[in-house]
Write a protein that holds these residues in place. Structure first.
Motif, PDB file in Angstrom:
ATOM      1  N   ASP A  31       0.981  -1.232  -0.046  1.00 44.15           N
ATOM      2  CA  ASP A  31       0.151   0.133   0.321  1.00 44.15           C
ATOM      3  C   ASP A  31       0.971   1.383   0.203  1.00 44.15           C
ATOM      4  OD1 ASP A  31      -2.261   1.529   0.014  1.00 44.15           O
ATOM      5  OD2 ASP A  31      -3.068   0.465   1.759  1.00 44.15           O
ATOM      6  N   SER A  32       0.209   2.671  -0.294  1.00 42.92           N
ATOM      7  CA  SER A  32       0.712   3.565   0.025  1.00 42.92           C
ATOM      8  C   SER A  32       1.371   3.610   1.572  1.00 42.92           C
ATOM      9  CB  SER A  32       0.453   5.050  -1.031  1.00 42.92           C
ATOM     10  OG  SER A  32      -0.930   4.450  -0.144  1.00 42.92           O
ATOM     11  N   VAL A  33       2.625   4.247   1.958  1.00 45.12           N
ATOM     12  CA  VAL A  33       2.920   4.956   3.334  1.00 45.12           C
ATOM     13  C   VAL A  33       2.441   5.316   3.637  1.00 45.12           C
ATOM     14  CG1 VAL A  33       5.240   5.502   4.665  1.00 45.12           C
ATOM     15  CG2 VAL A  33       5.023   4.187   2.170  1.00 45.12           C
ATOM     16  N   SER A  34       2.041   5.120   5.221  1.00 49.19           N
ATOM     17  CA  SER A  34       0.745   6.697   6.153  1.00 49.19           C
ATOM     18  C   SER A  34       1.834   6.645   7.252  1.00 49.19           C
ATOM     19  CB  SER A  34       0.247   5.794   6.237  1.00 49.19           C
ATOM     20  OG  SER A  34      -0.253   5.293   7.613  1.00 49.19           O
ATOM     21  N   LEU A  35       2.834   7.878   7.124  1.00 50.59           N
ATOM     22  CA  LEU A  35       3.526   8.525   8.217  1.00 50.59           C
ATOM     23  C   LEU A  35       2.925   9.064   9.137  1.00 50.59           C
ATOM     24  CD1 LEU A  35       6.583   9.710   5.896  1.00 50.59           C
ATOM     25  CD2 LEU A  35       6.149   7.474   7.736  1.00 50.59           C
ATOM     26  N   TYR A  36       2.954   9.882  10.305  1.00 52.63           N
ATOM     27  CA  TYR A  36       2.644  10.579  11.213  1.00 52.63           C
ATOM     28  C   TYR A  36       2.112  11.715   9.818  1.00 52.63           C
ATOM     29  CZ  TYR A  36       3.723   8.040  15.577  1.00 52.63           C
ATOM     30  OH  TYR A  36       3.932   6.912  16.121  1.00 52.63           O
ATOM     31  N   PRO A  37       1.000  12.453  10.563  1.00 43.77           N
ATOM     32  CA  PRO A  37       1.108  13.767  10.191  1.00 43.77           C
ATOM     33  C   PRO A  37       2.463  14.539   9.701  1.00 43.77           C
ATOM     34  CG  PRO A  37      -0.449  13.777  11.549  1.00 43.77           C
ATOM     35  CD  PRO A  37       0.642  12.374  10.870  1.00 43.77           C
ATOM     36  N   GLU A  38       2.684  15.280   8.421  1.00 37.34           N
ATOM     37  CA  GLU A  38       4.055  15.895   8.482  1.00 37.34           C
ATOM     38  C   GLU A  38       4.467  16.704   8.952  1.00 37.34           C
ATOM     39  OE1 GLU A  38       6.675  15.341   6.366  1.00 37.34           O
ATOM     40  OE2 GLU A  38       7.780  17.023   7.102  1.00 37.34           O
ATOM     41  N   GLU A  39       3.171  17.648   9.700  1.00 35.60           N
ATOM     42  CA  GLU A  39       3.713  18.286  11.312  1.00 35.60           C
ATOM     43  C   GLU A  39       4.585  18.041  12.340  1.00 35.60           C
ATOM     44  OE1 GLU A  39      -1.528  18.985  12.234  1.00 35.60           O
ATOM     45  OE2 GLU A  39       0.333  19.336  13.905  1.00 35.60           O
ATOM     46  N   PHE A  40       3.756  16.627  11.914  1.00 34.94           N
ATOM     47  CA  PHE A  40       4.615  16.081  13.592  1.00 34.94           C
ATOM     48  C   PHE A  40       6.638  16.210  13.312  1.00 34.94           C
ATOM     49  CE2 PHE A  40       0.670  14.225  14.161  1.00 34.94           C
ATOM     50  CZ  PHE A  40      -0.135  14.843  15.645  1.00 34.94           C
ATOM     51  N   TYR A  41       6.736  15.958  12.086  1.00 36.96           N
ATOM     52  CA  TYR A  41       7.811  16.150  11.779  1.00 36.96           C
ATOM     53  C   TYR A  41       8.900  17.213  12.026  1.00 36.96           C
ATOM     54  CZ  TYR A  41       7.368  10.877  10.281  1.00 36.96           C
ATOM     55  OH  TYR A  41       7.285   9.521  10.427  1.00 36.96           O
ATOM     56  N   GLU A  42       7.859  18.359  12.057  1.00 34.86           N
ATOM     57  CA  GLU A  42       8.237  19.567  11.685  1.00 34.86           C
ATOM     58  C   GLU A  42       8.401  20.065  13.282  1.00 34.86           C
ATOM     59  OE1 GLU A  42       5.826  21.576   8.838  1.00 34.86           O
ATOM     60  OE2 GLU A  42       6.630  20.306   8.117  1.00 34.86           O
ATOM     61  N   LYS A  43       7.251  19.890  13.784  1.00 34.21           N
ATOM     62  CA  LYS A  43       6.743  20.642  15.334  1.00 34.21           C
ATOM     63  C   LYS A  43       7.296  19.533  16.512  1.00 34.21           C
ATOM     64  CE  LYS A  43       3.209  23.898  14.091  1.00 34.21           C
ATOM     65  NZ  LYS A  43       2.103  23.812  13.463  1.00 34.21           N
ATOM     66  N   GLY A  44       7.285  18.151  15.993  1.00 35.23           N
ATOM     67  CA  GLY A  44       7.488  17.257  17.345  1.00 35.23           C
ATOM     68  C   GLY A  44       5.899  16.664  18.080  1.00 35.23           C
ATOM     69  N   LEU A  45       6.114  15.106  18.728  1.00 38.00           N
ATOM     70  CA  LEU A  45       5.016  14.462  19.115  1.00 38.00           C
ATOM     71  C   LEU A  45       4.926  14.577  20.332  1.00 38.00           C
ATOM     72  CD1 LEU A  45       2.959  12.529  17.204  1.00 38.00           C
ATOM     73  CD2 LEU A  45       4.706  10.551  18.593  1.00 38.00           C
ATOM     74  N   GLU A  46       3.698  14.537  20.897  1.00 38.43           N
ATOM     75  CA  GLU A  46       3.538  14.818  22.310  1.00 38.43           C
ATOM     76  C   GLU A  46       3.004  13.398  22.793  1.00 38.43           C
ATOM     77  OE1 GLU A  46       0.480  17.330  24.353  1.00 38.43           O
ATOM     78  OE2 GLU A  46       0.990  16.383  26.037  1.00 38.43           O
ATOM     79  N   VAL A  47       3.937  12.502  23.491  1.00 36.41           N
ATOM     80  CA  VAL A  47       4.062  11.090  24.251  1.00 36.41           C
ATOM     81  C   VAL A  47       3.548  10.950  25.318  1.00 36.41           C
ATOM     82  CG1 VAL A  47       5.108   9.625  21.782  1.00 36.41           C
ATOM     83  CG2 VAL A  47       5.520  10.436  24.284  1.00 36.41           C
ATOM     84  N   VAL A  48       2.524   9.992  25.773  1.00 32.69           N
ATOM     85  CA  VAL A  48       2.847   9.952  27.284  1.00 32.69           C
ATOM     86  C   VAL A  48       3.407   8.848  27.740  1.00 32.69           C
ATOM     87  CG1 VAL A  48       0.741  10.946  27.956  1.00 32.69           C
ATOM     88  CG2 VAL A  48       0.277   8.753  26.974  1.00 32.69           C
ATOM     89  N   THR A  49       3.771   8.294  29.160  1.00 34.52           N
ATOM     90  CA  THR A  49       3.675   6.574  29.111  1.00 34.52           C
ATOM     91  C   THR A  49       3.180   5.788  29.638  1.00 34.52           C
ATOM     92  OG1 THR A  49       4.824   7.689  31.729  1.00 34.52           O
ATOM     93  CG2 THR A  49       6.417   7.213  30.109  1.00 34.52           C
ATOM     94  N   VAL A  50       2.826   5.098  29.389  1.00 35.51           N
ATOM     95  CA  VAL A  50       1.132   4.564  30.470  1.00 35.51           C
ATOM     96  C   VAL A  50       1.522   3.016  31.571  1.00 35.51           C
ATOM     97  CG1 VAL A  50       0.417   4.602  28.107  1.00 35.51           C
ATOM     98  CG2 VAL A  50       1.153   2.690  28.518  1.00 35.51           C
ATOM     99  N   PRO A  51       0.711   2.349  31.957  1.00 30.45           N
ATOM    100  CA  PRO A  51      -0.267   1.823  32.396  1.00 30.45           C
ATOM    101  C   PRO A  51       0.304   0.681  32.492  1.00 30.45           C
ATOM    102  CG  PRO A  51      -2.047   3.122  33.626  1.00 30.45           C
ATOM    103  CD  PRO A  51      -0.948   3.326  31.732  1.00 30.45           C
TER     104      PRO A  51
END
Ligand code: PMP
Length: 289
Positions: free
Chosen positions: A117-137
């Protein structure tokens, strides 16, 4: 014409590509898979991906009914039929049709499926601005229960963590292991940069040993950046200068917030961007063939 999916040597229209509801891949998550990428029509690190697929198969005593060369050829053929140059490829081998009981010995015909299939990356804005993540239980599977090194069809451990990330309103979760050390994300490995050193949890932390992770460590060494595979705590994450995730689909994606703490100055870091640039040069070296 729509995409075609390979199943045991035959190509089927995507909408009609199907396997039995008695397949143990569906009934029990009994099977293995691998993800590949092509850049400029060429499979990236195909040998490493094939080796990991066969190791996963071996670990669950599933005999993959084709050789690595035959599988590679089948992928190339499927890509060609679908006219895909820069593609994401999912290769799945299920245990095959069996009874409603668990016994894998009742399954005699493993199914080989190739979805391109075609590639689905994170939206381009996350490569420019960065991603927010959390640690989980939800913690990463203990390796004595189900080794995270096996890329199996049973991703429930990761899905539970992903649900927790979504509930927190972010796209990705960082999973810890049973000792409380950082392991990895639901579909990516994790790196931090502290005082110029690149660090990532070691295989013993309970991770899938990512191929992208390996490439990133190679690139960093080539650039003279010190690299350490070492235990990482949540504290280490919070005080890191930079953080990023790696994976076949995501490539290298910067992380700028973890558990509401800003990482570094809250922007993708210098070393992260240097490695992303080097990674793109490395994949760009793939020439058609
Ligand atoms: N960890 C997990 C749990 C994954 O599913 C993936 C994606 N395959 C990765 C890490 C990254 O591995 P790779 O770089 O080989 O895609």
């Amino acid at each position: 014409m729509g995409l075609k999916v390979y199943i045991n040597g035959e190509l089927h229209e995507k909408e009609r590509a199907a396997i039995s509801v008695y397949d143990h891949g569906l009934l029990y998550g009994d099977g293995v898979f691998e993800s590949f990428r092509t850049y400029n029509g060429k499979l990236f690190r195909v040998r490493e991906h094939m080796d990991r697929l066969f190791n996963s198969g071996k670990a669950i005593a599933l005999c993959i009914p084709m050789t690595k060369e035959e599988l590679t050829e089948a992928i190339r053929h499927t890509l060609q039929v679908n006219g895909l140059e820069n593609a994401y490829i999912r290769l799945i081998v299920t245990r095959g049709v069996g009874t409603l009981g668990l016994d894998p010995d009742k399954c005699h015909d493993p199914q080989v499926i190739i979805i391109t299939d075609s590639v689905s990356l994170y939206p381009e804005e996350f490569y420019e601005k960065g991603l927010e993540v959390v640690t989980v239980p939800t913690m990463r599977n203990h390796h004595n229960v189900l080794s995270p090194k096996i890329k199996s069809l049973n991703y429930l451990n990761n899905i539970l963590a992903k649900i927790e990330a979504c509930q927190a309103g972010v796209l990705e979760a960082i999973m810890l292991n049973h000792l409380g050390f950082v392991a990895e994300c639901t579909g990516d490995n994790i790196f931090i940069v502290s005082k110029g050193e690149l660090a990532t949890p070691p295989p013993e932390a309970g991770i899938l040993e990512g191929i992208t992770r390996q490439v990133v460590m190679e690139l960093a060494r080539r650039a003279g950046i010190p690299v350490a595979e070492r235990q990482v705590t949540r504290f280490d994450l919070y005080v890191a200068d930079e953080c990023f995730l790696t994976g076949t689909a995501a490539e290298i994606v910067p992380v700028v917030r973890i558990d509401s703490r800003e990482i570094g100055d809250g922007k993708p870091g210098k070393i992260t961007l240097q490695l992303l640039q080097m990674f793109r040069e490395e994949t760009g070296k793939c020439s058609a063939g």
